[in-house]
Design a protein around this motif. Sequence first.
Motif, PDB file in Angstrom:
ATOM      1  N   UNK A   1      15.922 -12.629  14.394  1.00 46.41           N
ATOM      2  CA  UNK A   1      17.323 -12.531  13.083  1.00 46.41           C
ATOM      3  C   UNK A   1      17.553 -13.923  12.057  1.00 46.41           C
ATOM      4  N   UNK A   2      18.002 -14.984  13.223  1.00 45.87           N
ATOM      5  CA  UNK A   2      17.873 -16.142  12.276  1.00 45.87           C
ATOM      6  C   UNK A   2      17.452 -16.618  11.416  1.00 45.87           C
ATOM      7  N   UNK A   3      15.783 -16.009  11.721  1.00 44.67           N
ATOM      8  CA  UNK A   3      15.159 -16.465  10.257  1.00 44.67           C
ATOM      9  C   UNK A   3      15.443 -15.708   8.953  1.00 44.67           C
ATOM     10  N   UNK A   4      16.002 -14.715   9.286  1.00 47.14           N
ATOM     11  CA  UNK A   4      15.899 -13.533   8.104  1.00 47.14           C
ATOM     12  C   UNK A   4      17.136 -14.630   7.908  1.00 47.14           C
ATOM     13  N   UNK A   5      18.099 -14.522   8.463  1.00 47.20           N
ATOM     14  CA  UNK A   5      19.421 -14.533   8.090  1.00 47.20           C
ATOM     15  C   UNK A   5      19.543 -16.287   7.197  1.00 47.20           C
ATOM     16  N   UNK A   6      19.014 -16.899   7.583  1.00 46.91           N
ATOM     17  CA  UNK A   6      18.850 -18.342   5.938  1.00 46.91           C
ATOM     18  C   UNK A   6      17.859 -17.977   5.425  1.00 46.91           C
ATOM     19  N   UNK A   7      16.780 -17.530   5.711  1.00 48.57           N
ATOM     20  CA  UNK A   7      16.000 -16.877   4.065  1.00 48.57           C
ATOM     21  C   UNK A   7      16.789 -16.547   3.441  1.00 48.57           C
ATOM     22  N   UNK A   8      17.644 -15.099   3.409  1.00 51.37           N
ATOM     23  CA  UNK A   8      18.750 -14.941   2.970  1.00 51.37           C
ATOM     24  C   UNK A   8      19.364 -15.516   2.346  1.00 51.37           C
ATOM     25  N   UNK A   9      20.372 -16.657   2.996  1.00 52.53           N
ATOM     26  CA  UNK A   9      21.171 -16.902   2.517  1.00 52.53           C
ATOM     27  C   UNK A   9      20.647 -18.580   1.757  1.00 52.53           C
ATOM     28  N   UNK A  10      18.827 -18.846   1.588  1.00 56.04           N
ATOM     29  CA  UNK A  10      18.372 -19.335   0.727  1.00 56.04           C
ATOM     30  C   UNK A  10      18.207 -18.717  -1.029  1.00 56.04           C
ATOM     31  N   UNK A  11      18.345 -17.172  -0.408  1.00 53.59           N
ATOM     32  CA  UNK A  11      17.629 -16.623  -2.076  1.00 53.59           C
ATOM     33  C   UNK A  11      16.223 -16.192  -1.339  1.00 53.59           C
ATOM     34  N   UNK A  12      15.897 -15.860  -0.240  1.00 50.44           N
ATOM     35  CA  UNK A  12      14.192 -15.801  -0.298  1.00 50.44           C
ATOM     36  C   UNK A  12      14.796 -13.981   0.218  1.00 50.44           C
ATOM     37  N   UNK A  13      14.093 -13.537  -0.136  1.00 51.36           N
ATOM     38  CA  UNK A  13      13.551 -12.194   0.126  1.00 51.36           C
ATOM     39  C   UNK A  13      13.108 -11.978   1.303  1.00 51.36           C
ATOM     40  N   UNK A  14      13.421 -10.281   2.156  1.00 48.34           N
ATOM     41  CA  UNK A  14      12.791 -10.030   3.260  1.00 48.34           C
ATOM     42  C   UNK A  14      12.302  -9.204   3.259  1.00 48.34           C
ATOM     43  N   UNK A  15      10.912  -8.433   3.582  1.00 48.37           N
ATOM     44  CA  UNK A  15      10.088  -7.539   3.134  1.00 48.37           C
ATOM     45  C   UNK A  15      10.163  -6.222   4.459  1.00 48.37           C
ATOM     46  N   UNK A  16      10.659  -7.266   5.493  1.00 47.51           N
ATOM     47  CA  UNK A  16      10.259  -5.972   6.259  1.00 47.51           C
ATOM     48  C   UNK A  16      10.420  -6.754   7.875  1.00 47.51           C
ATOM     49  N   UNK A  17      10.585  -5.554   8.894  1.00 49.73           N
ATOM     50  CA  UNK A  17      11.298  -6.284  10.189  1.00 49.73           C
ATOM     51  C   UNK A  17      10.237  -5.355  11.463  1.00 49.73           C
ATOM     52  N   UNK A  18       9.856  -6.592  12.070  1.00 47.47           N
ATOM     53  CA  UNK A  18       9.379  -5.357  13.059  1.00 47.47           C
ATOM     54  C   UNK A  18       8.358  -6.164  14.091  1.00 47.47           C
ATOM     55  N   UNK A  19       8.015  -5.722  15.607  1.00 47.20           N
ATOM     56  CA  UNK A  19       7.414  -6.289  17.160  1.00 47.20           C
ATOM     57  C   UNK A  19       6.067  -6.027  17.061  1.00 47.20           C
ATOM     58  N   UNK A  20       5.430  -6.574  17.823  1.00 51.84           N
ATOM     59  CA  UNK A  20       3.806  -6.410  17.905  1.00 51.84           C
ATOM     60  C   UNK A  20       4.523  -7.664  19.679  1.00 51.84           C
TER      61      UNK A  20
END
Length: 502
Positions: free
Chosen positions: A150-169
């Motif tokens: 979630x924090x990876x996604x937060x930082x990406x969006x704060x720096x205008x890097x779009x997030x394509x998907x969320x998943x598990x493995x």
Amino acid sequence: MDSVIVFIASWFVIIAVVYIINKKAVKYYVAIYWKSENLVKYVVKFTKRLSFVPKKAYLIVVLVLFALPVFLAMPFVRPDGQILIIQGFLFMLISGAFNAVQSLLGGASVAEAASRSAGVTPIIPGVTLPWDQLPYMAVAVVLAVVLHELMHGYAALRYNIPVKSVGVFSIFYVLSGAFVEPDEDSFKKASVEAKAAVLASGVAVNVVLALAAMLIGVLGAWAGLQGAVFGVSAYNIPAGDRVIEIRGCGMHEKVYTPDDFITKLNILAGLGPLLGVNKTADCKPGDKVTLVASSWLHKYEVTLDYANFTTSPRINWLYTDGSLYLGGVRPGDVVKKIEGCGRVWEVRSGGELLKAVIETRGVCKPGDVVKVYVQRNATLLVLNVTLVERGGKIFYGLGPGSLPMLGYDEGPIKRNELYNTDFTKLIFWLIVVNYGLAVLNALPIYPLDGGQLLAAVVQRKLGEKKGGAVVSAVTWILAAILIFNLALGVLGEQYRILQSIR
């Protein structure tokens, strides 16, 4: 072998359930890999709520937290509030490998070499870890991994890097996690500052979670949520109840874990110095000891005679270059009395023997002869023991385990009959899982977060080709050292520490 079969079978049961729900989420009938574009909206909502945090300040904080466990030092807060310092894992990894290689070349066994390594041990439920620990570890893993991504996604969006998907493995439980997938092209074109923020954020939140768990552990200990749960009835305490405090003979100590309970019992018995503990208890025959116990919300006290917390002065083993062994004392002997240097010490317990040994150092000097009375089988022997010196003081040849210990050799309860509380188990795994994830991801091994961060920095300085060569070299060297430490952990059976967790 049975545990391995159960481990594998349980995994395929989960695979079957997931396959029924979503066939596409099962890969090659052994792995689970599922991602969704719909969940991205939750990451966006989370980012908007925290958009007030200044990016520059955020970057500085996450980089410091990122560096703590691997490159600097990590504070460890014990339940009693004491703060210890854990060295940076990269230093432990490299120095551990060096020490282990030296030991192996010197003819040491694999187990001895492993004891000098970084202690990397795989966590495999049912194999290296008891099954009953899996629920607590699972909760910790879910929380750690979800917030990491979630924090990876937060930082990406704060720096205008779009997030394509969320998943598990997951592959056989062991290799499990969640992921937030940023747009690859946007991430490649992003500045080093943006990449650093995105890559460091996951590790940073795991460090925060580990520290938070430690502090919650301190608060829980203060509230009486920890202690040693009895698996059998002992010391007039029913099975299932827990000891949370010991009072008597000058001691007034809280109990946090089973090991803490056993240690304090042996301090009470006068055997603290053999455990490397400086604390002592001032007990004498006829004194009383009170155990404060708890059953759910009911707290009660059990008062016992001090004799319940003593051990026999029987010798289990000795260093062969010590005064006692050189003077004729042998394992199995029971010491009855020590006489010399103008003093007589009557010995009725292991604690009194250890006290006598310590006191002789204050009145005797190396070369003096003392009489040691021992019972060997049914015979009383009087041995003339010449006191020898080592390290500038009289050396009797006693070491950890030389005398019977409560909870291991003697006493109504054994260490393996004591258990942690549910609260303690959860806190333990929150700390271990988050610290472990932080350490693993921060290592400069590509494609881990630390490796990608290294690549972003060196490729900017040296160019893509030279920077790539540096990253590859660092990755292969550190990966080899990590695998070596891991192999030692398995072959040296360091995982038995995990197996003893209760």
